[in-house]
Every structure is written in C-alpha cells, then in structure tokens.
Write an enzyme that holds these catalytic residues in place. Structure first.
Site, PDB file in Angstrom:
ATOM      1  N   THR A 250       0.842  -1.191   0.000  1.00  0.00           N
ATOM      2  CA  THR A 250       0.000   0.000   0.000  1.00  0.00           C
ATOM      3  C   THR A 250       0.878   1.242   0.000  1.00  0.00           C
ATOM      4  O   THR A 250       1.908   1.280   0.677  1.00  0.00           O
ATOM      5  CB  THR A 250      -0.961   0.031   1.204  1.00  0.00           C
ATOM      6  N   LYS A 299     -14.653  -1.951   0.817  1.00  0.00           N
ATOM      7  CA  LYS A 299     -15.263  -0.667   0.456  1.00  0.00           C
ATOM      8  C   LYS A 299     -16.793  -0.677   0.487  1.00  0.00           C
ATOM      9  O   LYS A 299     -17.405   0.371   0.637  1.00  0.00           O
ATOM     10  CB  LYS A 299     -14.779  -0.235  -0.937  1.00  0.00           C
ATOM     11  N   ASN A 320     -14.506   4.655   0.786  1.00  0.00           N
ATOM     12  CA  ASN A 320     -13.074   4.357   0.936  1.00  0.00           C
ATOM     13  C   ASN A 320     -12.417   5.171   2.049  1.00  0.00           C
ATOM     14  O   ASN A 320     -11.204   5.110   2.222  1.00  0.00           O
ATOM     15  CB  ASN A 320     -12.330   4.585  -0.386  1.00  0.00           C
ATOM     16  N   GLY A 363     -16.252  -3.806  -9.564  1.00  0.00           N
ATOM     17  CA  GLY A 363     -16.098  -3.819  -8.104  1.00  0.00           C
ATOM     18  C   GLY A 363     -16.336  -2.429  -7.533  1.00  0.00           C
ATOM     19  O   GLY A 363     -16.929  -1.559  -8.186  1.00  0.00           O
ATOM     20  N   GLY A 364     -15.828  -2.222  -6.316  1.00  0.00           N
ATOM     21  CA  GLY A 364     -16.026  -0.948  -5.622  1.00  0.00           C
ATOM     22  C   GLY A 364     -15.441   0.219  -6.405  1.00  0.00           C
ATOM     23  O   GLY A 364     -16.060   1.286  -6.512  1.00  0.00           O
TER      24      GLY A 364
HETATM   25  P1  ATR Z   1     -12.152  -2.856  -5.974  1.00  0.00           P
HETATM   26  O1  ATR Z   1     -12.792  -2.279  -4.771  1.00  0.00           O
HETATM   27  O2  ATR Z   1     -10.688  -2.521  -6.094  1.00  0.00           O
HETATM   28  O3  ATR Z   1     -12.878  -2.556  -7.233  1.00  0.00           O
HETATM   29  P2  ATR Z   1     -13.367  -5.451  -5.839  1.00  0.00           P
HETATM   30  O4  ATR Z   1     -14.629  -4.815  -5.381  1.00  0.00           O
HETATM   31  O5  ATR Z   1     -12.907  -6.692  -5.136  1.00  0.00           O
HETATM   32  O6  ATR Z   1     -12.160  -4.427  -5.763  1.00  0.00           O
HETATM   33  O7  ATR Z   1     -13.524  -5.723  -7.416  1.00  0.00           O
HETATM   34  C1  ATR Z   1     -12.575  -6.417  -8.136  1.00  0.00           C
HETATM   35  C2  ATR Z   1     -12.950  -6.416  -9.611  1.00  0.00           C
HETATM   36  O8  ATR Z   1     -11.921  -7.117 -10.291  1.00  0.00           O
HETATM   37  C3  ATR Z   1     -14.246  -7.145  -9.936  1.00  0.00           C
HETATM   38  O9  ATR Z   1     -14.800  -6.581 -11.090  1.00  0.00           O
HETATM   39  C4  ATR Z   1     -13.761  -8.558 -10.249  1.00  0.00           C
HETATM   40  O10 ATR Z   1     -14.597  -9.324 -11.077  1.00  0.00           O
HETATM   41  P3  ATR Z   1     -15.829 -10.152 -10.438  1.00  0.00           P
HETATM   42  O11 ATR Z   1     -16.897  -9.141 -10.167  1.00  0.00           O
HETATM   43  O12 ATR Z   1     -16.211 -11.110 -11.506  1.00  0.00           O
HETATM   44  O13 ATR Z   1     -15.299 -10.810  -9.212  1.00  0.00           O
HETATM   45  C5  ATR Z   1     -12.502  -8.230 -10.985  1.00  0.00           C
HETATM   46  N1  ATR Z   1     -11.569  -9.334 -11.006  1.00  0.00           N
HETATM   47  C6  ATR Z   1     -10.794  -9.757  -9.986  1.00  0.00           C
HETATM   48  N2  ATR Z   1     -10.048 -10.805 -10.388  1.00  0.00           N
HETATM   49  C7  ATR Z   1     -10.369 -11.029 -11.686  1.00  0.00           C
HETATM   50  C8  ATR Z   1      -9.949 -11.971 -12.653  1.00  0.00           C
HETATM   51  N3  ATR Z   1      -9.028 -12.887 -12.369  1.00  0.00           N
HETATM   52  N4  ATR Z   1     -10.492 -11.918 -13.891  1.00  0.00           N
HETATM   53  C9  ATR Z   1     -11.410 -10.977 -14.185  1.00  0.00           C
HETATM   54  N5  ATR Z   1     -11.861 -10.066 -13.316  1.00  0.00           N
HETATM   55  C10 ATR Z   1     -11.343 -10.091 -12.082  1.00  0.00           C
END
Ligand code: ATR
Length: 499
Positions: A250, A299, A320, A363-364
């Site tokens: 981080t 988040k 956040n 995601g978030g």
């Molecule tokens: P953040 O708050 O950083 O957005 P998050 O809410 O955990 O983190 O969201 C992660 C995003 O990355 C999601 O869109 C996730 O897809 P899913 O909704 O299908 O889980 C995507 N993501 C994470 N790993 C992935 C992977 N290996 N391939 C494709 N999408 C991925």
C-alpha cells in the site's frame, strides 16, 4: 518512559557481512541483534569478537528452531556457544555484548552469573508460536527473574483480536522495561507502533535479509524512519491507517505520513491488516484510531458499520474513507474525486460528450468510476467477469453492460474511445500481456484508444504496455491514488495536503 529503540536483527552467515549491515543502517538503528543461529559453523567460533566489529550495543541471540530460529544442535552445544561469547569477556562496554537473550526455560546458572558479573543485561524471552499470551502484566513479572532482566514476549497472533488485546493491555504497562511484539503479517503493526506498547525496542530487518524471515512480518529500519517517522511516535500520537486484506502493498502510509511531517502534525498512518471489517472496527475503536482509508475488499461492507455517510457514498455505494467525529464514524468516497481529477489531467478536458467509454470490472472502484463518467456526460459499457455485477452498475446510470471475454470484442470496439481498467488483473505483474494479467487480452488496440489503468504497481501494467505499443496514450493509477489521498488528508486533518 524512554522511547523504543530500533534494533537491527542480523541474519547473515558471516560476522563481516553482519558488521557491514550495521554500518549501512547505522543512522537508523540504536542496537543490533546478532542471530548466531544464522551464522556458519566456522563463524560461530568467533562470535566473541563481534561487538568490537560494530560501534553500537549488541544483543547475543541463539534461537532454537522451536522458538522460530535455526539452531538445531543440542542444548549443550548452545550453552558452549553462549559460554564462548560471554565468558572471559572484556568489561569495556564496546568490547562485549550488551545484552544476551535467554529463553524463559533456559536456566544455566553459571552463564547467568557470568552475564551479571560482566554487566550484560539478560533479555528473558518467551516465544509463543501457537497462541497469544494473556495477562501481559503478570506474564512479564513472571518472566523477569531478577530486576536486571528485560522480559520479552513474542507471539504469533491468530486473529486481529489478539493484536487489539495486546495494544489494550500493553498501553497501561508503564513500569519497568519490557519487549513486546507480535509476529507475522498481522503483527507488523506492533513493530511500527512499538512505542504505543511501551516496548523497550522494536525489531527490524535489513532489506537484504527481510526475505529470510517473512513469517516475522519484519520491517526495515529505513522504512520505519522515513515512512513512519518512528522516533516521533509517542503515547500522544494520533493513529490513522489503511484497512484491507491481505493488503500486501500500500502506498497510503507514505502519502499520509509525508503530509503529517510537512504540516508538523503528531499523527501516524499505518497499515491495518485484518481479514474482516468487524475486526478492523474493533481494533479502531479500542485503540482509538481517528480515521481510516478503506481498501479491497471492504469498500462496500464498511457502509453497514458506519453511522453516517456523504452524498458520494450514498450514490456510489462504496466508501473508501471513514473518520471519527464525536465518537461516531462518518463515511466518504474520495476515489471518485481522485479518479475525476486524474482523468481530466489525462484527457485534458472535463467533457466526455460523445465519448464511448469501456469500464473493465465492476467492483467498488468501478462503481466510483461509473459515477464520475456519468457526471462527465460520457456513455459507457461495463465489462465484467460476473455479469450480474456489471448489470447492477449499468442499471444505475443507464449504461450498457457485457461479459468480459472474446465474445464481447465487438462491443468493446464500439466503446473504445476511453478504456478504463479497474480489476486487479495486472497488479504486481511485469511480464508480457497474457490472459492471466490482461483482462482484455482478446482485444487488439488500434492506437486511438486512451487507456487508463487504476493500478499503480507496476507503473506500466501489461495492458498498458500493449496499448502503448499500438500507439495509444496510457495513464496509471498513481495520480488517482494521490488525489484521493489528498482529499482523505483534508478530511482527517482539516488541512490542505498540497502546500
Ligand atoms: P475494488 O474495490 O478494487 O474494485 P473489488 O470490489 O474486489 O475491488 O472488485 C474487483 C474487480 O476485479 C471485480 O470486477 C472482479 O470481477 P468479479 O466481479 O467477476 O469478481 C474483478 N476481477 C478480480 N479478479 C479477476 C480476474 N481474475 N479476472 C477478471 N476479473 C477479475
């Protein structure tokens, strides 16, 4: 109470290499610990001369495997080694070990007498590898066999609650000296905030050998000083932090702590690694944390734990930043602000009219980004592995949505003026683009696309590299992180980050 000392743990295989490390880190450390169990057999024969090779006090430690060390020979040979280092020693401070670490169950009276006779202080240590130690005050008193000893407890925490308890108990132990630290990734915060535990010292590792002791969650002394401003941490220092899991890397502590330094604020910002939001808040409430940056995966979950939130959180559905005012947690979303400011810098305009935007991920972070794109009048399509999540965001803003795979290539071409990558794919990945590190590996860049990846390590992700090669303009998440942090800083301190 004296400020906690910074101890450099030396795990090289020769005395000379260890002495060179002391030289290298000299300005950041007060004391060194020679881990004899890491020395080669030949070098172990010469340990008595080590204190003369360095110019700071040194702890002699021969850690057994059962206590997390590498010494596997018999107790008799360990005693002989202690004897070789301590007996017939010179009374001159700089020529002898200043401290020796004897475990709680190590009771060789001749060596203890020798230590006392030569004015070598005993650190009486207890390593609990399987469970935390309860009732620290009485545990320290039991460990301390004479008033000349410094009791030390190092334990492997199982949960964040164990860490919370340690801070609660240790903050009131102000009489006598003690050393306290929790091991592992969960325990790293006890090393950074050692002064809050009234610990006599905190253990650090050189960057060169940190990888040898990953289970200890060590921190290097340069980071401790330059990122955490360790010498200024006292019982009065206000605590802020970034909460996430696993929170491997981080950049937030560096950003916020630099701000505190520039504004001369008595605050420290630390990583709070906890597997659940509930544990984050239990720690934050009991240890009196004033504000938190909230990151993956909390988040969204965090919203149900706070008392109120701003308009952005309400509309975006992700939070956040949380800050405590009059004992109540308030929530904010600074991701949207950070992203918007950085996107405007990247595009050179605030208007997205007629621009077709692809948001990769749902995601978030994608929620905050979709909110900004709508504010800027852009038209977007959300592409996500889990299509239901893409639809949920798209429905909020009247955007399009699609699955994230080759079947969506046509749609991606249609929404390719600006492509914003928000998934974790590509994070910490430096190789060539593959389906594993590039979420739109199936898409051929034409050169007109503007590609924004919210990841900031590495600086150029595989997808960015590929886009650059095709002639596209690219931008990473560094500025977004910076700007969202600036706004967080303003919420926490009331002061502008940028002076
Ligand atoms: P953040 O708050 O950083 O957005 P998050 O809410 O955990 O983190 O969201 C992660 C995003 O990355 C999601 O869109 C996730 O897809 P899913 O909704 O299908 O889980 C995507 N993501 C994470 N790993 C992935 C992977 N290996 N391939 C494709 N999408 C991925």
């Amino acid at each position: 109470m004296k400020h906690s000392l910074v101890c450099l743990t030396l795990c090289e295989d020769t005395l000379q290499k260890n002495a060179s490390l002391v030289e290298k880190y000299r300005r950041y450390i007060d004391i060194a610990e020679l881990r004899v169990d890491f020395l080669s057999d030949e070098e172990q024969l010469h340990i008595r001369k080590f204190p003369t090779m360095i110019d700071i006090p040194c702890i002699l430690t021969i850690r057994r495997q059962a206590d997390g060390g590498r010494f596997v020979n018999s107790e008799i040979s360990r005693t002989m080694l202690f004897g070789r280092a301590l007996a017939f020693t010179d009374k001159t401070i700089s020529k002898k070990f200043a401290y020796v670490d004897f475990e709680n169950d190590y009771a060789v009276s001749s060596l203890q007498d020798a230590a006392l006779a030569f004015d070598i202080k005993i650190i009486r240590s207890l390593h609990s590898m399987n469970e935390p130690v309860k009732n620290l005050k009485s545990a320290f008193n039991e460990l301390r066999k004479t008033e000349y000893e410094i009791p030390k407890i190092a334990f492997m925490p199982k949960t964040m609650e164990d860490i919370t308890n340690v801070f609660e108990e240790a903050s009131s132990i102000t009489e006598g000296e003690h050393i306290l630290c929790a091991m592992g990734a969960l325990g790293q915060i006890t090393r950074i905030l050692a002064p809050k535990l009234n610990s006599f010292l905190t253990y650090t590792s050189p960057i060169e050998t940190n990888h040898l002791l990953p289970q200890l969650g060590h921190i290097d002394p340069v980071t401790l000083h330059e990122v955490y401003n360790f010498k200024n941490i006292s019982e009065k220092t206000s605590i802020y932090g970034v909460a996430g899991w696993p929170l491997v890397k981080t950049a937030s502590p560096e950003l916020h702590n630099t701000g505190y330094k520039n504004h001369s604020l008595d605050c420290v910002f630390v990583p709070i690694r906890a597997p659940s939001v509930q544990e984050v808040f239990s720690f934050a409430n009991k240890i009196n944390v004033q504000g938190l940056a909230v990151t993956v995966p909390f988040k969204e979950d965090v919203i149900s734990r706070i008392h109120s939130y701003d308009d952005d959180v309400e509309k975006i559905g992700a939070c956040n930043t949380v800050w405590k005012r009059n004992g109540k947690w308030e929530g904010f979303n600074t991701d949207a602000y950070g992203f918007k400011r950085s996107l405007i810098n990247f595009l050179g305009t605030e208007k997205l009219k007629k621009q077709k935007v692809a948001i990769v991920g749902a995601g978030g972070a994608a929620k905050a980004i979709a909110y900004v794109i709508k504010q800027m009048n852009g038209k977007a399509c959300i592409f996500n592995r889990t299509i239901g999540k893409a639809k949920a965001i798209a429905d909020m803003y009247n955007f399009d949505y699609a699955s994230l795979g080759p079947e969506s290539t046509k749609k991606l071409i249609h929404f390719s003026d600006i492509i914003i990558q928000t998934t974790s794919k590509g994070m910490n990945s430096t190789g060539k683009s593959t389906y594993e590190n590039d979420p739109i590996f199936f898409y051929q860049f034409h050169g007109h696309e503007k590609v924004f990846d919210i990841i900031y390590t590495p600086e150029t992700t595989p997808i960015m590299e590929r886009a650059k090669e095709a002639g596209c303009e690219v931008c990473n998440g560094k500025e977004m992180l910076k700007y969202q942090g600036y706004k967080q800083f303003k919420i926490f301190t009331g002061k502008e980050y940028e002076v």
